[in-house]
Design an enzyme around this catalytic site. Sequence first.
Site, mmCIF file in Angstrom:
data_model
loop_
_atom_site.group_PDB
_atom_site.id
_atom_site.type_symbol
_atom_site.label_atom_id
_atom_site.label_comp_id
_atom_site.label_asym_id
_atom_site.label_seq_id
_atom_site.Cartn_x
_atom_site.Cartn_y
_atom_site.Cartn_z
ATOM 1 N N CYS A 1 -3.923 3.169 -4.834
ATOM 2 C CA CYS A 1 -3.226 3.944 -3.807
ATOM 3 C C CYS A 1 -2.044 4.730 -4.373
ATOM 4 O O CYS A 1 -1.781 5.861 -3.975
ATOM 5 C CB CYS A 1 -2.763 3.044 -2.670
ATOM 6 S SG CYS A 1 -1.845 1.575 -3.204
ATOM 7 N N HIS B 1 0.836 -1.202 0.000
ATOM 8 C CA HIS B 1 0.000 0.000 0.000
ATOM 9 C C HIS B 1 0.874 1.257 0.000
ATOM 10 O O HIS B 1 1.789 1.388 0.816
ATOM 11 C CB HIS B 1 -0.918 0.000 1.227
ATOM 12 C CG HIS B 1 -1.741 1.255 1.358
ATOM 13 N ND1 HIS B 1 -2.614 1.673 0.371
ATOM 14 C CD2 HIS B 1 -1.798 2.193 2.344
ATOM 15 C CE1 HIS B 1 -3.180 2.814 0.761
ATOM 16 N NE2 HIS B 1 -2.699 3.137 1.940
ATOM 17 N N ASP C 1 -3.267 9.484 3.326
ATOM 18 C CA ASP C 1 -3.503 8.059 3.108
ATOM 19 C C ASP C 1 -4.895 7.896 2.507
ATOM 20 O O ASP C 1 -5.888 8.314 3.094
ATOM 21 C CB ASP C 1 -3.393 7.293 4.425
ATOM 22 C CG ASP C 1 -3.299 5.789 4.225
ATOM 23 O OD1 ASP C 1 -3.937 5.273 3.293
ATOM 24 O OD2 ASP C 1 -2.594 5.126 5.006
#
Length: 455
Positions: free
Chosen positions: A394, A271, A340
């Site tokens: 991501c 990620h 994030d």
Amino acid sequence: KIKIVSILEINQEHFEFNVTSEVLLAEVKVCVPWNEIVKMESHFSNDLHALVIHVEELWACGLIAQLKNALSRQMPLELDPKSGVKYKRVISLEFVKEPPAHHITMMGYYLDKHHNVKMNRIEFCSAAHLKELLPPVDHFDSHMDTDVVEQDTRTLLVYPPPPAQASITLTYADLECLKPEEFLNDSILDFYLKYIHHELMSPSLRDKTHLFNSFFYKALTQPIKKETKNDPAAKRMSNSERMHQQVKKWSKSIDLFSKDYIIVPINEHQHWYLAIICYPWLESPHYEDTKSWKPANKRSERSEQDETVDEKDIDGVLSKNKEHSTVPPISCRPCILMFDSLVANGRNKVVNNIRNYLAAEWKTKSERGPRSFNKQNFPGIFVEGPLQENFCDCGVFLLQFVEKFFESPITDYRFPVERKDWFSQQDITKKRESLRKLIVRLGPNRQFTEATNKR
């Protein structure tokens, strides 16, 4: 995130494997029937071997019950196939070690046979070599198509072009990860970060911004080598100082404390997310000179620490405290902004690691006297931005965060910092195609143009 320890069996009915996790007391055997799989996303490359399996809801409920029976009581399992929060509906499977090539081939074969769905990426070796590795299995078709892609390693682009230093080399194979539902690799990510830094920033902003590449944080936090541990000089160092020792060459010719912004891309457990260190040269916030500003409510007497960090904050990421009603606008402050696209809080360990790195860097290089770096004077602030709707975008979100940060700068650093409307999921989808077009445009065409101009 669950790790696959071993594949037990792959046949025409099911896919069976053992899993483990930090939240599980013991290994758990999971058997997934092919008819319960809706879709399987895969990524097999040199440094990442992962699966995301989309299954029917009823079967997922049974798996969750099975996992809960093996849970440590201290570790809750936040899984709910009916949840409106996307990350609570997905289990990400990462292999502990690279699985045998024939196992991957067999998974791809059965997915194709049952669902007419190809696994996204298989990059181990050629199809011919894989067929040599296959065990004799009666129900395999003799004309099996293994959907194996041989990587095109021809160079497409070197950016920035020579004689520039620290260039990124992209191959034609790198373009594959810009297709929908693919994970961005480090080469594409480092390329576009450099492009933003070199071509989308003004010269003055570029001088005030330092860009670490995608390997910096991994190098900072890698386990300390045995020889380093046994070194007498290293034994006298703190853990933070030893971590700094691992990356001290990365800033050898740079004064990080002369910069306004330091960009730190991070990849953990397949990620991507982002940290931006802001105003490391500052030692306290700069408040706007607004004599007319008044607090919304009468403030109770609190300590200086309480004004900055919420009581519930443990490790230094501001997650509850709201400053808009208690302090004047803050034009700039020393802090670590966290972006994030998958979660809206946390990353405390990352903030601490970066803060400790800055403290060691200051101690090693600065001649301006001692200085402390803690959660009161150098807080972590989670920026509330757009969240991704899948588990493969991501990297694109990280690039979009960086671009928007400099395109639409934050002018008030009071918490909470909200940028939920910076961009949409549609912008992310378009970004993949725009990145591909940019790389192709800068590639052979650019080199041809430059050669023509020299003539």
